[in-house]
Design a protein around this motif. Structure first.
Motif, PDB file in Angstrom:
ATOM      1  N   LYS A 341      69.702  31.301  17.415  1.00 27.71           N
ATOM      2  CA  LYS A 341      69.846  31.628  15.982  1.00 27.71           C
ATOM      3  C   LYS A 341      71.115  32.440  15.743  1.00 27.71           C
ATOM      4  O   LYS A 341      71.886  32.166  14.816  1.00 27.71           O
ATOM      5  CB  LYS A 341      68.616  32.401  15.508  1.00 27.71           C
ATOM      6  CG  LYS A 341      68.576  32.631  14.001  1.00 27.71           C
ATOM      7  CD  LYS A 341      67.278  33.260  13.590  1.00 27.71           C
ATOM      8  CE  LYS A 341      67.196  33.418  12.071  1.00 27.71           C
ATOM      9  NZ  LYS A 341      67.225  32.127  11.360  1.00 27.71           N
ATOM     10  N   ASN A 345      74.464  31.051  13.725  1.00 26.99           N
ATOM     11  CA  ASN A 345      74.886  31.724  12.501  1.00 26.99           C
ATOM     12  C   ASN A 345      76.232  32.435  12.613  1.00 26.99           C
ATOM     13  O   ASN A 345      76.827  32.794  11.601  1.00 26.99           O
ATOM     14  CB  ASN A 345      73.828  32.748  12.071  1.00 26.99           C
ATOM     15  CG  ASN A 345      72.534  32.085  11.653  1.00 26.99           C
ATOM     16  OD1 ASN A 345      72.528  30.920  11.244  1.00 26.99           O
ATOM     17  ND2 ASN A 345      71.433  32.814  11.753  1.00 26.99           N
ATOM     18  N   SER A 346      76.720  32.655  13.845  1.00 28.62           N
ATOM     19  CA  SER A 346      77.949  33.438  14.032  1.00 28.62           C
ATOM     20  C   SER A 346      79.134  32.610  14.497  1.00 28.62           C
ATOM     21  O   SER A 346      80.270  33.077  14.411  1.00 28.62           O
ATOM     22  CB  SER A 346      77.698  34.552  15.065  1.00 28.62           C
ATOM     23  OG  SER A 346      76.597  35.342  14.718  1.00 28.62           O
ATOM     24  N   MET A 357      72.219  42.095  12.409  1.00 31.50           N
ATOM     25  CA  MET A 357      71.266  41.729  11.372  1.00 31.50           C
ATOM     26  C   MET A 357      71.786  40.579  10.523  1.00 31.50           C
ATOM     27  O   MET A 357      71.019  39.704  10.104  1.00 31.50           O
ATOM     28  CB  MET A 357      70.948  42.941  10.489  1.00 31.50           C
ATOM     29  CG  MET A 357      70.225  44.067  11.213  1.00 31.50           C
ATOM     30  SD  MET A 357      68.739  43.494  12.108  1.00 31.50           S
ATOM     31  CE  MET A 357      67.756  42.866  10.745  1.00 31.50           C
ATOM     32  N   GLU A 358      73.107  40.554  10.298  1.00 26.09           N
ATOM     33  CA  GLU A 358      73.698  39.435   9.551  1.00 26.09           C
ATOM     34  C   GLU A 358      73.564  38.140  10.339  1.00 26.09           C
ATOM     35  O   GLU A 358      73.291  37.072   9.792  1.00 26.09           O
ATOM     36  CB  GLU A 358      75.165  39.716   9.252  1.00 26.09           C
ATOM     37  CG  GLU A 358      75.384  40.866   8.269  1.00 26.09           C
ATOM     38  CD  GLU A 358      76.874  41.138   8.064  1.00 26.09           C
ATOM     39  OE1 GLU A 358      77.696  40.385   8.624  1.00 26.09           O
ATOM     40  OE2 GLU A 358      77.186  42.084   7.338  1.00 26.09           O
ATOM     41  N   LEU A 360      71.288  37.418  12.517  1.00 23.10           N
ATOM     42  CA  LEU A 360      69.889  36.991  12.550  1.00 23.10           C
ATOM     43  C   LEU A 360      69.432  36.396  11.212  1.00 23.10           C
ATOM     44  O   LEU A 360      68.662  35.440  11.183  1.00 23.10           O
ATOM     45  CB  LEU A 360      68.980  38.185  12.903  1.00 23.10           C
ATOM     46  CG  LEU A 360      69.046  38.665  14.358  1.00 23.10           C
ATOM     47  CD1 LEU A 360      68.292  39.965  14.526  1.00 23.10           C
ATOM     48  CD2 LEU A 360      68.478  37.595  15.288  1.00 23.10           C
ATOM     49  N   ARG A 361      69.968  36.967  10.111  1.00 21.46           N
ATOM     50  CA  ARG A 361      69.599  36.445   8.787  1.00 21.46           C
ATOM     51  C   ARG A 361      70.302  35.128   8.490  1.00 21.46           C
ATOM     52  O   ARG A 361      69.737  34.245   7.857  1.00 21.46           O
ATOM     53  CB  ARG A 361      69.937  37.468   7.706  1.00 21.46           C
ATOM     54  CG  ARG A 361      68.984  38.645   7.642  1.00 21.46           C
ATOM     55  CD  ARG A 361      69.124  39.384   6.337  1.00 21.46           C
ATOM     56  NE  ARG A 361      70.473  39.915   6.165  1.00 21.46           N
ATOM     57  CZ  ARG A 361      70.844  41.146   6.508  1.00 21.46           C
ATOM     58  NH1 ARG A 361      69.961  41.964   7.059  1.00 21.46           N
ATOM     59  NH2 ARG A 361      72.076  41.552   6.306  1.00 21.46           N
ATOM     60  N   GLY A 362      71.568  34.981   8.965  1.00 19.22           N
ATOM     61  CA  GLY A 362      72.300  33.742   8.744  1.00 19.22           C
ATOM     62  C   GLY A 362      72.975  33.721   7.381  1.00 19.22           C
ATOM     63  O   GLY A 362      72.852  34.601   6.568  1.00 19.22           O
TER      64      GLY A 362
END
Length: 362
Positions: A341, A345-346, A357-358, A360-362
């Motif tokens: 994940k 997202n990164s 946290m960013e 993980l949130r995406g």
């Protein structure tokens, strides 16, 4: 007719894995360092084995009256002298380590040394009572320390080397924008799986090569008893390392995907590096502490070192490695899910470091 998606993904994973393996095998630095590592391991086992079988003899000066007493001791080299004066001369010139001369004591002889008398001579000549041990040690303390050091070093070097390789590869692809081309052809999770599998194959190959080297070295030096004792722990070490490395590799890739420059890798991978280093130091300093080893054998990051050590010293029940492996596999699945994940997202976010946290949130 197009192939099913699962088949295409599998093919893509193996293509990425082959690319990772090929790039390493083409690296002269990697091949040379691996060769040096194997040679050092073989030399260490051979030297240690031959040294333990052929310890250096203790040089002792004796007179005709004490020669028969010292000759009965194991591993001594005798130099016969005429009197005390000649014995002291040999001691001061470092030609002998001790002298056993006639004396007035109850045993009828005296041990003379320049600074410290060799323990092997003193203990060999002493009249000691019969000793009964109620709770004997299961392994030699020196051998226990060497095996702990071996497991710790192999885990640390393999996990940090190939984990670092994954991190550098991820950042390099981001920095050069190659990742954008790759993601236009395959999904990010497929790319991650290929990287993890490729480096896992390389790491396991190195572990198996070291195991083979250790086996050959122990056979050559005649240490069959040690080999028999180490057989099961080495197999378990390889199994635990396989899943432990997949766990760590997923986290290394995820952490590296959060930065866009090589010089920033340490900022996100340092916590994982500390997790890799922890088992090495713990098993060295606490290899004779059953409580610490038990805790280590159930913590996913240290189980590849802690559980084989407990199996080697005979402190683990038959079901414990199975339970520990189940915990490790469950942790591995969770780490892969979280790492995938973060990676997904990164990977395409350039510039400043992506916060956890960013990611993980995406």
């Amino acid at each position: 007719m197009n192939a099913p998606a699962s088949v295409r993904d599998t093919n893509a994973i193996w293509l990425v894995a082959e690319r990772e393996i090929g790039s390493k095998l083409r690296s002269k630095a990697f091949m040379i360092s691996t060769g040096i590592l194997l040679l050092i391991a073989l030399a260490g086992i051979l030297i240690g084995g031959f040294a333990s079988k052929n310890p250096e003899a203790t040089k002792v000066a004796v007179t005709s009256a004490t020669a028969s007493v010292v000759e009965a001791l194991p591993n001594v080299a005798i130099t016969e002298v005429a009197d005390r004066g000649e014995a002291e001369e040999l001691l001061r010139s470092d030609k002998v380590e001790a002298a056993v001369l006639p004396g007035d004591g109850p045993l009828g002889y005296t041990v003379i040394a320049l600074e410290n008398a060799p323990d092997s001579i003193v203990m060999g000549l002493a009249q000691t009572p019969e000793v009964e041990i109620l709770d004997p040690a299961t392994t030699n303390p020196a051998l226990r320390y060497i095996i702990a050091l071996g497991f710790g070093i192999v885990f640390l070097m393999a996990a940090s080397t190939f984990g670092g390789t994954i991190a550098q590869s991820v950042v390099e692809e981001k920095q050069t924008r190659v990742v954008e081309l790759l993601l236009s052809a395959i999904p990010s999770r497929t790319l991650l799986a290929g990287k993890v599998i490729g480096n896992t194959v390389l790491a396991m190959a190195q572990i198996l090569a070291l195991a083979a080297i250790a086996t050959v070295g122990l056979i050559v030096t005649g240490q069959t008893e040690v080999l028999a004792t180490l057989g099961s722990p080495i197999i378990w070490f390889a199994v635990f390392f396989l899943f432990g490395f997949v766990l760590l590799a997923s986290l290394f890739a995820a952490a590296a995907s959060m930065v866009s420059r090589q010089e920033d890798i340490g900022a996100t991978t340092t916590p994982i590096t500390m997790l890799v280093m922890a088992p090495y130091f713990l098993v060295i300093f606490f290899n004779n502490d059953p409580v610490v080893l038990t805790i280590m054998s159930y913590v996913p990051f240290s189980a590849p070192v802690g559980m084989p050590m407990r199996l080697f010293v005979g402190e683990a029940q038959w079901w414990e490695p199975i339970l520990s492996l189940i915990i490790l596999i469950a942790s591995c699945v969770a780490a892969i899910a979280i790492g995938a994940k973060i990676y997904e997202n990164s990977l395409l976010r350039m510039g400043a470091r992506v916060k956890l946290m960013e990611a993980l949130r995406g």
